[in-house]
Design a protein around this motif. Structure first.
Motif, PDB file in Angstrom:
ATOM      1  N   ASN A  50      18.910 -36.441  -0.478  1.00 17.79           N
ATOM      2  CA  ASN A  50      19.413 -36.883   0.830  1.00 17.79           C
ATOM      3  C   ASN A  50      18.473 -36.499   1.966  1.00 17.79           C
ATOM      4  O   ASN A  50      18.383 -37.229   2.965  1.00 17.79           O
ATOM      5  CB  ASN A  50      20.826 -36.334   1.072  1.00 17.79           C
ATOM      6  CG  ASN A  50      21.876 -37.129   0.323  1.00 17.79           C
ATOM      7  OD1 ASN A  50      21.558 -38.145  -0.298  1.00 17.79           O
ATOM      8  ND2 ASN A  50      23.113 -36.682   0.366  1.00 17.79           N
ATOM      9  N   SER A  54      17.218 -39.557   4.082  1.00 17.21           N
ATOM     10  CA  SER A  54      17.509 -39.549   5.521  1.00 17.21           C
ATOM     11  C   SER A  54      16.219 -39.624   6.326  1.00 17.21           C
ATOM     12  O   SER A  54      16.139 -40.370   7.310  1.00 17.21           O
ATOM     13  CB  SER A  54      18.280 -38.282   5.907  1.00 17.21           C
ATOM     14  OG  SER A  54      19.604 -38.377   5.475  1.00 17.21           O
ATOM     15  N   SER A 194      22.329 -41.600   4.237  1.00 19.39           N
ATOM     16  CA  SER A 194      22.087 -41.317   2.822  1.00 19.39           C
ATOM     17  C   SER A 194      23.174 -42.000   1.998  1.00 19.39           C
ATOM     18  O   SER A 194      24.121 -42.546   2.569  1.00 19.39           O
ATOM     19  CB  SER A 194      22.149 -39.798   2.607  1.00 19.39           C
ATOM     20  OG  SER A 194      23.508 -39.374   2.675  1.00 19.39           O
ATOM     21  N   ASP A 196      25.481 -40.597   0.719  1.00 20.43           N
ATOM     22  CA  ASP A 196      26.750 -39.927   1.048  1.00 20.43           C
ATOM     23  C   ASP A 196      27.466 -40.652   2.183  1.00 20.43           C
ATOM     24  O   ASP A 196      28.683 -40.540   2.317  1.00 20.43           O
ATOM     25  CB  ASP A 196      26.491 -38.480   1.521  1.00 20.43           C
ATOM     26  CG  ASP A 196      26.384 -37.494   0.371  1.00 20.43           C
ATOM     27  OD1 ASP A 196      26.285 -37.923  -0.793  1.00 20.43           O
ATOM     28  OD2 ASP A 196      26.401 -36.274   0.652  1.00 20.43           O
ATOM     29  N   TYR A 225      21.408 -42.051  -6.865  1.00 21.50           N
ATOM     30  CA  TYR A 225      20.700 -41.638  -5.639  1.00 21.50           C
ATOM     31  C   TYR A 225      19.184 -41.686  -5.877  1.00 21.50           C
ATOM     32  O   TYR A 225      18.411 -42.122  -5.021  1.00 21.50           O
ATOM     33  CB  TYR A 225      21.100 -40.215  -5.223  1.00 21.50           C
ATOM     34  CG  TYR A 225      22.451 -40.073  -4.551  1.00 21.50           C
ATOM     35  CD1 TYR A 225      23.552 -40.814  -4.943  1.00 21.50           C
ATOM     36  CD2 TYR A 225      22.635 -39.147  -3.524  1.00 21.50           C
ATOM     37  CE1 TYR A 225      24.796 -40.646  -4.336  1.00 21.50           C
ATOM     38  CE2 TYR A 225      23.873 -38.972  -2.907  1.00 21.50           C
ATOM     39  CZ  TYR A 225      24.947 -39.721  -3.322  1.00 21.50           C
ATOM     40  OH  TYR A 225      26.172 -39.548  -2.714  1.00 21.50           O
TER      41      TYR A 225
END
Ligand code: TMP
Ligand code: ASP
Length: 244
Positions: A50, A54, A194, A196, A225
């Motif tokens: 992430n 990001s 991300s 998430d 991911y």
């Protein structure tokens, strides 16, 4: 840039002071939560992935004229960002019906929305981030009208940048959540972008490549991911080496 005292932590990140009062350090954790922390786990390397994802999205957006808090990547889990006075309004952008929209309005998942939908939620876990509208936002003085106008314009612009960028990489951007803050009189995009905080579906198979895999116990969360990062970095093989 020295990592200073611990400032605070949320479910997925820790924030530290630095020796510059205008900057803070974000450390991405491996912790995963869903349903306001009811479901919890640790997903090895999630923080690393992430942080990378990001940074990649923030750089892409900066290159397209969006003001973000991102300054630079400091380590595999850490990025330096502008210190923001966070506006407690989550901005959700939706292209295709899924998640709480499908549930709330009875729209089957995968239904394409004729127009992009913007929603706002109060950032408050104890209250389960309830949906709010402009009247609540102004009545509670969460943000001023000109700030909301800026956040809405930016959120739609982010969508216009990310949808074609991801489509070229065989990923459908279903929906996502953004957070903004104030920094030296400007509205700046903060938090993270991300898997998430977004829904990503594989364009060919429709397979989920985001935190819905964790929410629904589908397994393969980190592999998904990693695959998103691999497609975005355009490299061969696993973008982040396993630790074993
Ligand atoms: P929802 O369909 O559950 O309302 O989620 C909409 C989008 O917002 C989805 O991309 C996931 C993201 N999201 C967060 O980033 N944090 C949250 O707490 C929730 C509920 C959703
Ligand atoms: N972010 C929220 C949580 O950690 C909810 C979610 O993403 O589903 O509980």
């Amino acid at each position: 840039m020295n990592k200073g005292e611990f400032l605070y932590e949320d479910k997925a990140k820790k924030i530290f002071y630095t020796d510059d009062p205008l900057l803070v350090l974000v450390e991405f954790k491996d912790d995963a939560t869903a349903f306001d922390g009811v479901k919890k786990d640790r997903l090895e390397d999630k923080g690393i992935l992430n942080n990378r994802l990001s940074a990649l999205f923030f750089k892409l957006l900066e290159d397209n004229g969006i003001k973000t808090h991102y300054q630079k990547t400091v380590s595999e889990r850490e990025m330096l960002v502008k210190a923001l006075d966070i506006i407690p309004v989550e901005v959700i952008v939706r292209n295709i019906a899924a998640g709480s929209l499908s549930k709330r309005l009875g729209i089957p998942e995968k239904t394409e929305l004729k127009k992009t939908v913007l929603e706002f939620s109060l950032k408050d876990d104890e209250l389960h981030d309830p949906m709010i509208n402009h009247y609540h936002i102004y009545a509670l003085e969460l943000a001023r009208p000109e700030e909301m106008a800026e956040m809405e314009k930016t959120a739609l612009r982010v969508n216009d940048i990310l949808v074609p960028y991801l489509k070229e990489r065989n990923i459908i951007l279903v929906d996502f959540k953004l957070e903004f803050g104030r920094h030296q009189g400007e509205i700046v995009l903060g938090d993270e972008i991300s898997p998430d905080t977004c829904r990503f579906w594989d364009s060919s198979s429709g397979e989920k490549m985001d935190k819905d895999r964790f929410r629904a116990d589908m397994g393969g969360v980190i592999d998904a991911y990693r695959e998103v990062l691999r497609r975005l970095e355009g490299g061969e093989g696993p973008a982040v080496e396993g630790k074993s």
